[in-house]
Design a protein around this motif. Structure first.
Motif, short mmCIF file in Angstrom:
data_model
loop_
_atom_site.label_atom_id
_atom_site.label_comp_id
_atom_site.label_asym_id
_atom_site.label_seq_id
_atom_site.Cartn_x
_atom_site.Cartn_y
_atom_site.Cartn_z
N GLY A 1 0.81 -1.21 0.00
CA GLY A 1 0.00 0.00 0.00
C GLY A 1 0.85 1.26 0.00
N ALA A 2 1.95 1.25 0.76
CA ALA A 2 2.83 2.41 0.81
C ALA A 2 3.49 2.66 -0.54
CB ALA A 2 3.89 2.22 1.89
N TYR A 3 3.94 1.59 -1.19
CA TYR A 3 4.58 1.73 -2.50
C TYR A 3 3.58 2.19 -3.56
CZ TYR A 3 9.18 -0.23 -1.40
OH TYR A 3 10.45 -0.44 -0.91
N ILE A 4 2.36 1.68 -3.49
CA ILE A 4 1.34 2.11 -4.45
C ILE A 4 1.00 3.58 -4.24
CG2 ILE A 4 -1.09 1.82 -5.10
CD1 ILE A 4 -0.69 -1.20 -4.56
N ALA A 5 0.97 4.02 -2.97
CA ALA A 5 0.76 5.44 -2.69
C ALA A 5 1.89 6.28 -3.29
CB ALA A 5 0.66 5.67 -1.19
N ALA A 6 3.12 5.76 -3.19
CA ALA A 6 4.26 6.46 -3.79
C ALA A 6 4.10 6.54 -5.30
CB ALA A 6 5.55 5.74 -3.43
N GLY A 7 3.63 5.45 -5.90
CA GLY A 7 3.40 5.46 -7.34
C GLY A 7 2.33 6.45 -7.73
N ALA A 8 1.30 6.58 -6.90
CA ALA A 8 0.22 7.53 -7.19
C ALA A 8 0.73 8.97 -7.19
CB ALA A 8 -0.91 7.37 -6.17
N ILE A 9 1.66 9.27 -6.29
CA ILE A 9 2.25 10.61 -6.26
C ILE A 9 3.00 10.87 -7.56
CG2 ILE A 9 3.97 12.07 -5.12
CD1 ILE A 9 3.21 10.68 -2.49
N GLY A 10 3.76 9.87 -8.01
CA GLY A 10 4.48 10.02 -9.27
C GLY A 10 3.55 10.18 -10.45
N LEU A 11 2.43 9.45 -10.43
CA LEU A 11 1.45 9.58 -11.51
C LEU A 11 0.86 10.98 -11.55
CD1 LEU A 11 -0.13 8.18 -13.76
CD2 LEU A 11 -1.81 7.47 -12.03
N SER A 12 0.61 11.55 -10.37
CA SER A 12 0.10 12.93 -10.34
C SER A 12 1.13 13.89 -10.95
CB SER A 12 -0.23 13.35 -8.90
OG SER A 12 0.95 13.58 -8.14
N GLY A 13 2.42 13.62 -10.68
CA GLY A 13 3.47 14.45 -11.27
C GLY A 13 3.51 14.33 -12.77
N ALA A 14 3.31 13.10 -13.29
CA ALA A 14 3.32 12.89 -14.74
C ALA A 14 2.16 13.63 -15.41
CB ALA A 14 3.24 11.39 -15.05
N VAL A 15 0.99 13.60 -14.77
CA VAL A 15 -0.18 14.30 -15.32
C VAL A 15 0.07 15.81 -15.34
CG1 VAL A 15 -2.61 14.84 -14.94
CG2 VAL A 15 -1.79 12.48 -14.66
N VAL A 16 0.59 16.33 -14.24
CA VAL A 16 0.88 17.77 -14.17
C VAL A 16 1.94 18.14 -15.21
CG1 VAL A 16 1.85 19.60 -12.73
CG2 VAL A 16 0.19 18.01 -11.76
N ALA A 17 2.94 17.27 -15.38
CA ALA A 17 3.99 17.54 -16.37
C ALA A 17 3.42 17.58 -17.79
CB ALA A 17 5.08 16.48 -16.27
N TYR A 18 2.53 16.64 -18.09
CA TYR A 18 1.98 16.57 -19.44
C TYR A 18 1.14 17.80 -19.77
CZ TYR A 18 -0.44 14.84 -23.56
OH TYR A 18 -0.94 14.70 -24.84
N PHE A 19 0.31 18.22 -18.83
CA PHE A 19 -0.58 19.34 -19.10
C PHE A 19 0.01 20.70 -18.71
CE2 PHE A 19 -3.60 15.78 -18.76
CZ PHE A 19 -4.30 15.95 -19.95
N GLY A 20 1.01 20.70 -17.81
CA GLY A 20 1.49 21.97 -17.28
C GLY A 20 2.78 22.50 -17.85
N LEU A 21 3.66 21.62 -18.34
CA LEU A 21 4.94 22.08 -18.86
C LEU A 21 4.78 22.64 -20.27
CD1 LEU A 21 7.40 19.27 -17.68
CD2 LEU A 21 6.91 21.46 -16.59
N ALA A 22 5.66 23.59 -20.62
CA ALA A 22 5.63 24.17 -21.96
C ALA A 22 5.97 23.10 -22.99
CB ALA A 22 6.62 25.33 -22.05
N LYS A 23 5.25 23.10 -24.10
CA LYS A 23 5.39 22.02 -25.08
C LYS A 23 6.65 22.15 -25.93
CE LYS A 23 0.42 21.17 -25.51
NZ LYS A 23 -0.74 21.10 -26.42
N THR A 24 7.05 23.36 -26.25
CA THR A 24 8.15 23.54 -27.21
C THR A 24 9.41 24.12 -26.61
OG1 THR A 24 7.29 25.72 -27.83
CG2 THR A 24 6.54 23.83 -29.13
N VAL A 25 9.36 24.72 -25.42
CA VAL A 25 10.54 25.34 -24.83
C VAL A 25 11.60 24.28 -24.57
CG1 VAL A 25 11.45 26.56 -22.82
CG2 VAL A 25 9.26 27.23 -23.81
N GLY A 26 12.82 24.53 -25.05
CA GLY A 26 13.93 23.60 -24.86
C GLY A 26 14.17 22.69 -26.05
N LYS A 27 13.19 22.55 -26.93
CA LYS A 27 13.36 21.69 -28.10
C LYS A 27 14.17 22.44 -29.15
CE LYS A 27 10.71 18.99 -31.47
NZ LYS A 27 9.36 18.59 -31.91
N GLN A 28 15.22 21.80 -29.64
CA GLN A 28 16.13 22.43 -30.59
C GLN A 28 15.94 21.81 -31.97
OE1 GLN A 28 17.77 25.05 -29.58
NE2 GLN A 28 17.08 24.73 -27.48
#
Length: 432
Positions: free
Chosen positions: A187-214
């Motif tokens: 249960g503790a590890y799955i909770a840790a995974g859920a936190i990472g999943l929330s980070g992935a969702v925020v990264a996908y929708f929140g980070l700039a799409k083109t900044v840094g791409k060369q």
């Protein structure tokens, strides 16, 4: 000069970056930093459940950590190059999803062989995640406030350090509700995974799409990009940033791995305390003092890095760290009153080295190869962690608990002298 519409929390944002992009990044940085110490909190219980002999647990834990750092060393430069080709966001999202999957399956291992495979999955995701955490803060901010940006990021990273101990309470809560020990750990590890999943969702929708791409990078061969990233170290200030990455990550590794252990061993061996009493009355309060020092140091060094040259900031941070870590030589009784102040200063010193090194590499890394250059910066940091945790463990066993700190005191002193020489090369130029 940036306009008020292009600033956030006093940080001047790069072209194409909006306030919500930086806000999203700060949350993801908190999650990423929390993952850094999570296995140290949860893995001992898993080894117990797997019925690994007590005398072998330390060796297995150390070997798994070394394997993870080797993966970091091998892949951080590669992920940096790929980030220049396809952008930061997909690499960061992929890394978070990979590490999320790894944490979700880790407690379901039924053998050490499976544990190694699952740890490799976590390591691959971690290499992508940590590389992008360093790179994006440089992409999103202008040089005149990059020190402040790295200071805020350092503060978020320090808050992220509270995630592992909070998740450490989960197994006990689940056991009290009727789950067995293995189910509680899962249960503790799955909770840790859920936190990472929330980070992935925020990264996908929140980070700039083109900044840094060369655009140019997509046309170059991977081997050419890797060579160019390595060549960047010929620049004296960039080379110094790699050295600063080595010591700053090594500082954090030594403090995280051996400070609490020293207090616990002293309490049990010298004062006759129980393990739990030593943890609660000696180790935890002093480690928390170090964390509080890191919170103060992150903001302080972020401010200072924008007021003086980035090279001078590295000089200040490495010089302070050298004094603090070498002062451990004089600690005979780690429970002495004056050690409280030393722990507070250690927190300031270790995070100052972290913040100043990132500000320097962010300034020096050319925009078209920033991912590759900062990827190798991360590689230098991974080597520092490997030396701090592996070499520090050997020193701790054979020469006493102060020896890992003294080693990094000497290494910080070497970087301090190096930074003074680099500073002379840039004297009179505008390094900010």
């Amino acid at each position: 000069m940036s306009t008020p519409q292009n600033t956030f929390l006093g940080v001047a944002l790069s072209d194409g970056v909006r306030r919500h992009n930086l806000a999203a990044y700060m949350y993801i940085a908190l999650v990423s930093s929390g993952y850094a110490g999570l296995l140290a909190m949860l893995e001992p219980g898993l080894l117990q459940v797997l019925e690994v002999p007590f005398e072998e647990q330390g060796l297995i834990t150390g070997n798994l950590r070394v394997m993870q750092e080797i993966v970091y060393i091998a892949l951080m430069g590669v992920f940096g190059v790929w980030a220049d080709r396809i952008g930061r966001r997909p690499i960061y999202v992929a890394g978070l999803l990979c590490i999320t999957f790894g944490y979700a399956i880790y407690p379901f291992a039924t053998s050490l062989e499976q544990l190694v495979v699952y740890r490799l999955i976590i390591a691959v995701g971690g290499a992508a995640m940590m590389g992008m955490m360093i790179t994006i803060i440089s992409d999103y901010t202008r040089n005149e406030t990059r020190g402040k940006a790295n200071g805020i990021q350092g503060m978020m990273a320090t808050f992220g350090a509270f995630i592992p101990p909070l998740l450490g309470f989960v197994p006990k809560l689940l056991v009290d509700r009727g789950y067995d020990e293995l189910e509680a750990l899962q249960g503790a590890y799955i909770a840790a995974g859920a936190i990472g999943l929330s980070g992935a969702v925020v990264a996908y929708f929140g980070l700039a799409k083109t900044v840094g791409k060369q655009t140019q990078a997509a046309k170059e061969k991977m081997t050419v990009m890797l060579k160019e990233g390595l060549k960047a170290a010929r620049d004296p200030a960039t080379g110094l940033s790699y050295g600063a990455a080595f010591i700053s990550r090594g500082d954090l590794a030594v403090t995280g791995a051996f400070m609490g252990l020293w207090f616990v061993q002293y309490g049990v061996g010298e004062l006759g305390m129980s393990f739990s009493d030593a943890m609660s009355t000696l180790s935890a309060p002093r480690v928390f003092t170090t964390v509080f020092g890191a919170l103060v140091g992150a903001l302080l060094m972020g401010y200072i890095s924008d007021k003086i040259s980035k090279v001078a900031a590295v000089s200040l941070a490495s010089g302070l760290a050298a004094v603090v870590y070498l002062a451990i030589f004089f600690v005979d009784d780690p429970t002495a009153d004056w050690v409280w102040g030393l722990m507070f200063m250690m927190g300031i010193a270790e995070i100052s080295a972290f913040v100043s090194s990132q500000a320097l590499v962010g300034q020096q890394a050319p925009e078209k190869r920033r991912g590759a250059v900062i990827g190798f910066f991360g590689t230098a940091g991974a080597i520092g962690i490997l030396v701090g945790s592996g070499g520090g463990g050997w020193l701790f066993k054979h020469y006493g608990p102060a020896s890992p700190f003294i080693l990094f005191g000497v290494l910080n002193l070497a970087v301090f002298i190096w930074s003074l020489k680099v500073g002379k090369l840039y004297k009179g130029s505008n390094q900010n």
